[in-house]
Design a protein around this motif. Structure first.
Motif, mmCIF file in Angstrom:
data_model
loop_
_atom_site.group_PDB
_atom_site.id
_atom_site.type_symbol
_atom_site.label_atom_id
_atom_site.label_comp_id
_atom_site.label_asym_id
_atom_site.label_seq_id
_atom_site.Cartn_x
_atom_site.Cartn_y
_atom_site.Cartn_z
ATOM 1 N N CYS A 151 0.803 -1.228 0.000
ATOM 2 C CA CYS A 151 0.000 0.000 0.000
ATOM 3 C C CYS A 151 0.833 1.274 0.000
ATOM 4 O O CYS A 151 0.263 2.372 0.030
ATOM 5 N N MET A 152 2.147 1.179 -0.040
ATOM 6 C CA MET A 152 2.965 2.392 0.023
ATOM 7 C C MET A 152 2.676 3.346 -1.126
ATOM 8 O O MET A 152 2.828 4.561 -0.975
ATOM 9 N N ALA A 153 2.246 2.817 -2.268
ATOM 10 C CA ALA A 153 2.008 3.685 -3.430
ATOM 11 C C ALA A 153 0.911 4.705 -3.174
ATOM 12 O O ALA A 153 0.876 5.761 -3.814
ATOM 13 N N TRP A 154 -0.005 4.409 -2.258
ATOM 14 C CA TRP A 154 -1.047 5.385 -1.922
ATOM 15 C C TRP A 154 -0.481 6.541 -1.089
ATOM 16 O O TRP A 154 -1.161 7.536 -0.877
ATOM 17 N N HIS A 155 0.756 6.417 -0.630
ATOM 18 C CA HIS A 155 1.353 7.419 0.260
ATOM 19 C C HIS A 155 2.569 8.101 -0.361
ATOM 20 O O HIS A 155 3.236 8.874 0.320
ATOM 21 N N THR A 156 2.857 7.835 -1.618
ATOM 22 C CA THR A 156 4.021 8.416 -2.275
ATOM 23 C C THR A 156 3.622 9.023 -3.615
ATOM 24 O O THR A 156 2.557 8.725 -4.165
ATOM 25 N N ALA A 173 4.373 10.356 -7.767
ATOM 26 C CA ALA A 173 4.723 9.697 -9.026
ATOM 27 C C ALA A 173 6.230 9.573 -9.215
ATOM 28 O O ALA A 173 6.699 8.660 -9.896
ATOM 29 N N ASP A 174 7.002 10.481 -8.611
ATOM 30 C CA ASP A 174 8.460 10.430 -8.742
ATOM 31 C C ASP A 174 9.108 9.545 -7.683
ATOM 32 O O ASP A 174 10.326 9.444 -7.613
ATOM 33 N N GLU A 175 8.287 8.915 -6.840
ATOM 34 C CA GLU A 175 8.786 8.015 -5.796
ATOM 35 C C GLU A 175 8.299 6.604 -6.108
ATOM 36 O O GLU A 175 7.345 6.102 -5.551
ATOM 37 N N PHE A 176 8.952 5.984 -7.059
ATOM 38 C CA PHE A 176 8.583 4.645 -7.497
ATOM 39 C C PHE A 176 7.119 4.584 -7.943
ATOM 40 O O PHE A 176 6.379 3.662 -7.622
ATOM 41 N N GLU A 177 6.726 5.624 -8.694
ATOM 42 C CA GLU A 177 5.433 5.662 -9.377
ATOM 43 C C GLU A 177 4.260 5.536 -8.415
ATOM 44 O O GLU A 177 3.315 4.762 -8.629
ATOM 45 N N GLY A 178 4.326 6.313 -7.335
ATOM 46 C CA GLY A 178 3.224 6.357 -6.383
ATOM 47 C C GLY A 178 2.044 7.137 -6.923
ATOM 48 O O GLY A 178 2.073 7.664 -8.036
ATOM 49 N N MET A 179 0.985 7.236 -6.116
ATOM 50 C CA MET A 179 -0.288 7.751 -6.625
ATOM 51 C C MET A 179 -0.794 9.016 -5.942
ATOM 52 O O MET A 179 -1.909 9.449 -6.221
ATOM 53 N N GLN A 180 -0.008 9.614 -5.061
ATOM 54 C CA GLN A 180 -0.477 10.849 -4.449
ATOM 55 C C GLN A 180 -0.674 11.916 -5.522
ATOM 56 O O GLN A 180 0.165 12.090 -6.397
ATOM 57 N N GLY A 181 -1.803 12.597 -5.460
ATOM 58 C CA GLY A 181 -2.134 13.605 -6.456
ATOM 59 C C GLY A 181 -2.984 13.093 -7.592
ATOM 60 O O GLY A 181 -3.480 13.878 -8.401
ATOM 61 N N ILE A 182 -3.179 11.793 -7.687
ATOM 62 C CA ILE A 182 -4.021 11.207 -8.731
ATOM 63 C C ILE A 182 -5.471 11.186 -8.262
ATOM 64 O O ILE A 182 -5.765 10.870 -7.105
ATOM 65 N N ASP A 183 -6.406 11.528 -9.146
ATOM 66 C CA ASP A 183 -7.836 11.394 -8.874
ATOM 67 C C ASP A 183 -8.194 9.921 -9.038
ATOM 68 O O ASP A 183 -8.435 9.442 -10.147
ATOM 69 N N LEU A 184 -8.188 9.200 -7.938
ATOM 70 C CA LEU A 184 -8.345 7.751 -7.999
ATOM 71 C C LEU A 184 -9.661 7.335 -8.651
ATOM 72 O O LEU A 184 -9.692 6.437 -9.505
#
Length: 344
Positions: free
Chosen positions: A249-254, A256-267
């Protein structure tokens, strides 16, 4: 010209390709045609290669060259867990052989069958239609639940790690790894080293823990939203299932420039489930029912920060597995900051 001389290998290879070819032909006499060797890029862990012959496609995983941290890059453990899971509903590649003779490629290595499929490393799933993305997420969740449901005794993995006190032991382990590989000072890491052992959650379930469970280590069917292989078992052990879930679940907390995380994306607009929806699907599929807390997430971010620091250390020593190790290792500080933000 001899058939061994017909092989092709990438430039800058750290071992003798002809020696490997001779070994494989002796171990697998049915191999036909010249050996074609190609490095698989993108990884920072155990160097991995496609090894193709006219009648068989294989993948080789070896330790990186140079001095390694204790217990790191244990390809023998990878081989062991892949063999054990072969008869379960957890999809894994079929292993072919293990070799501990360092004279062949300089380190121990193992060989497995090559699979044809897709690795979708970006959590935003840019190549998938938004209406279909949740299906890929839920396939990932179901695969993780199946892994955590494996009967350890039935597959002979009761001694694959130590049961109990997983987070306490892991915090101590990664603290030691930090001390062994640190290239700089980091107040956030020191804060986590103090906070995590003082805030251990209740619960002590033991399952197989993959240790690096994410989209980038899953292979999907060439056209279907179905996982056909879980890859890269380098960090696997017996552990608490929520360590895998929180890491996943780390991608929900990082970002796009941090191993392609999702913060800032309109899920919702992108067809991506929220973290809560993802965890609920994992639990409905038979996964661990205990809640994922900020402790679990902070632990995962701390652990990943230390892993990245190890990559930075290998880059500094010249033994890194990938060309971008300096840039990747430099991200350790950011993950430590993310972890501290969760506990403040």
């Amino acid at each position: 010209m001899s058939r061994a001389a017909d092989s092709t290998a990438p430039a800058g290879l750290e071992f003798d390709a002809e020696r490997l070819q001779r070994y494989l032909r002796q171990a697998l006499p049915e191999l036909a045609g010249p050996m074609r060797l190609a490095r698989i890029g993108g990884g920072q862990s155990n160097p991995t290669f496609f090894v193709d012959f006219d009648n068989r496609a294989l993948v080789l995983r070896k330790q990186p060259p140079g001095e390694l941290l204790p217990s790191a890059h244990a390809v023998d453990r990878e081989y062991c867990v892949l063999r054990a899971l072969a008869g379960t509903d957890v999809p894994v590649p079929r292993t072919v052989l293990y070799c501990d003779d360092r004279a062949v490629v300089g380190t121990p290595f193992y060989v497995m069958d090559k699979l044809e499929g897709r690795v979708l490393s970006n959590y935003a799933l840019p190549g998938i239609a938004p209406a279909e993305r949740h299906v890929y997420y839920f396939a990932m969740a179901e695969t993780l639940a199946r892994l955590h449901a494996v009967d350890l005794a039935a597959v002979g993995l009761t001694d694959y790690g130590r049961p109990g006190n997983f987070f306490q032991r892991q915090i101590a382990r990664w603290t030691r790894q930090w001390e062994a590989s640190r290239t700089r000072e980091d107040a956030n890491i020191e804060r986590l080293i103090a906070w995590l052992p003082a805030n251990l959650p209740p619960g002590d379930q033991t399952t197989i823990a993959h240790g690096d469970f994410r989209f980038g280590n899953l292979m999907f069917h060439p056209t279907e939203p179905r996982v056909i292989a879980v890859l890269d078992w380098e960090l696997s052990t017996l552990g608490h299932p929520l360590a895998d879930v929180a890491y996943n679940c780390m991608a929900w907390h990082t970002g796009a420039d941090e191993f392609e995380g999702m913060q800032g994306i309109d899920l919702a607009a992108e067809g991506i489930p929220t973290q809560a929806e993802y965890i609920a699907h994992y639990q409905q599929a038979g996964g661990c029912a205990e809640p994922v807390t900020n402790f679990h997430l902070a632990f995962s971010l701390f652990r990943f920060a230390v892993i990245l620091e190890g990559i930075a250390a290998r880059a500094k020593s010249g033994s890194a597995a990938a060309a971008d190790a300096v840039q990747v290792g430099a991200q350790a500080a950011g993950f430590a900051r993310r972890a501290v933000a969760l506990i403040d």
